[in-house]
Design an enzyme around this catalytic site. Structure first.
Site, PDB file in Angstrom:
ATOM      1  N   ARG A  76      27.533  33.590  30.324  1.00 47.18           N
ATOM      2  CA  ARG A  76      28.733  33.727  31.156  1.00 47.18           C
ATOM      3  C   ARG A  76      28.850  35.139  31.720  1.00 47.18           C
ATOM      4  O   ARG A  76      29.236  35.325  32.883  1.00 47.18           O
ATOM      5  CB  ARG A  76      29.984  33.351  30.339  1.00 47.18           C
ATOM      6  CG  ARG A  76      31.230  33.244  31.191  1.00 47.18           C
ATOM      7  CD  ARG A  76      32.379  32.632  30.436  1.00 47.18           C
ATOM      8  NE  ARG A  76      32.846  33.483  29.346  1.00 47.18           N
ATOM      9  CZ  ARG A  76      33.858  33.175  28.548  1.00 47.18           C
ATOM     10  NH1 ARG A  76      34.496  32.013  28.700  1.00 47.18           N
ATOM     11  NH2 ARG A  76      34.242  33.984  27.580  1.00 47.18           N
TER      12      ARG A  76
ATOM     13  N   LYS B 260      34.439  36.245  34.716  1.00 47.79           N
ATOM     14  CA  LYS B 260      35.395  36.923  33.823  1.00 47.79           C
ATOM     15  C   LYS B 260      35.521  38.375  34.296  1.00 47.79           C
ATOM     16  O   LYS B 260      34.989  39.303  33.671  1.00 47.79           O
ATOM     17  CB  LYS B 260      34.929  36.823  32.371  1.00 47.79           C
ATOM     18  CG  LYS B 260      36.057  37.035  31.360  1.00 47.79           C
ATOM     19  CD  LYS B 260      35.648  36.555  29.982  1.00 47.79           C
ATOM     20  CE  LYS B 260      36.649  36.920  28.904  1.00 47.79           C
ATOM     21  NZ  LYS B 260      37.933  36.222  28.980  1.00 47.79           N
TER      22      LYS B 260
END
Length: 341
Positions: A83, A185
């Protein structure tokens, strides 16, 4: 434990505590250096760093857990690595190999082993890896240099006195644009959420729920967490959208619902007008694992699911199974646990 630290493990909150070591690595001339552990928790960067002006940065959050036998383990760090690399790609920062990422996390945990809370306290060691664009640069373009850092701190259980359902309201604001950075993120997503969060808590709610930015008809995220619902026929349902941050906890729960609890699972649109299809609902993420949703206020009415005071049975089972895996009390699927040796 190699050193005694004066911490009341049973009364820890979620606030910064300086631990002894953090890992730092610098990217220059097209490559990352070897990286090292340092004691200084201050970073000195150029005033012209892209992280400061253009938001060229991203971060991750994961935890180290102490088992009943005293071992220390990380939960799915390979997924945090993937991620983080997706976030890096989205804002044009250099990727970090999975090997380097996991090695950095292990080094930090080992160097701060005495800060890993004892089993049974509900406390854990939280790790915060991040990448920032640094160096002298004033144009809107990628930075000439980057810093990758991992630091850690012990944190208490998210729910003091046990898990309890909380209520949410629908935000008037969008969390991300339809083709923006919602799935990365990056800090800007969180900066933009501070005002709607403040407005929600001011009116007595735990946080707000964001609808899809294009049509405002579908649930996307619950504060900084992902949403799930349990339908009346026991299906585990969670929203699917390109502007949702892919939660490692959510994908772990999808697997647990299917493989451990023999439930049907679906990733699909969750219409805000169809809340009646769910008998239970929750928010999931690294910090709390699961936050049970008591009710959602929409168009001036509070839609209550199972109860505003009691945790619903399937939500409780999901929580106990996942948290049990993280603590080493329930057998984990292959590859989910990395032991810190």
């Amino acid at each position: 434990m190699s050193k005694n630290v004066n911490i009341d493990w049973n009364n820890l909150g979620f606030s910064y505590i300086k631990t002894d070591f953090r890992y730092i690595s610098t990217w220059k001339n097209g490559q990352w250096d070897e990286g090292k552990l340092v004691e200084d928790n201050m970073i000195s960067i150029s005033e012209a760093s892209t992280a400061l002006h253009y938001g060229q940065q991203c971060f991750e959050g994961l935890k180290a857990y102490r088992t009943k036998e005293g071992k220390i383990q990380l939960f799915r760090p390979d997924q945090n690595s993937k991620r983080m690399n997706n976030s890096c790609k989205r804002v044009l920062m250099p990727e970090i190999s999975e090997e380097k990422f996991i090695d950095a996390c292990i080094k930090v945990v080992k160097a701060n082993e005495h800060y890993v809370p004892p089993y049974g306290t509900g406390a854990t060691l939280y790790l915060r890896p991040f990448v920032i664009g640094v160096g002298n640069n004033i144009g809107v373009k990628p930075a000439p240099e980057y810093i990758f850092c991992v630091f850690c701190l012990p944190v208490g259980p998210y729910f003091k006195g046990g898990m309890c359902p909380v209520n949410f309201t629908i935000a008037d604001y969008d969390r991300a644009a339809p083709y923006g950075t919602g799935a990365a993120k990056v800090g800007g997503n969180y900066a933009g959420s501070m005002l709607p969060h403040k407005l929600a808590t001011k009116t007595g709610f735990a946080d707000c729920i964001y609808l899809d930015p294009a049509t405002h008809t579908k649930i996307e995220e619950v504060g900084a967490a992902n949403f799930f619902g349990i339908t009346k026929d026991d299906k585990f349902v969670t929203p699917k959208s390109p502007s949702i941050l892919p939660s490692i906890t959510k994908y772990s729960l999808l697997h647990i619902a299917k493989e451990y609890l023999n439930m049907e699972t679906e990733e699909r649109d969750v219409l805000i007008d169809n809340l009646d299809e769910f008998k239970e609902a929750g928010a999931c993420g690294t910090a709390a694992v699961i936050t049970p949703i008591g009710g959602i206020e929409y168009k001036g009415k509070l839609h209550v699911f199972h109860s505003e005071t009691e945790v619903a049975p399937i939500t409780k089972k999901l929580y106990n199974t996942l948290y049990g895996i993280q603590l080493g009390d329930v057998e984990a699927p292959e590859g989910w646990i990395v032991e810190v040796k």
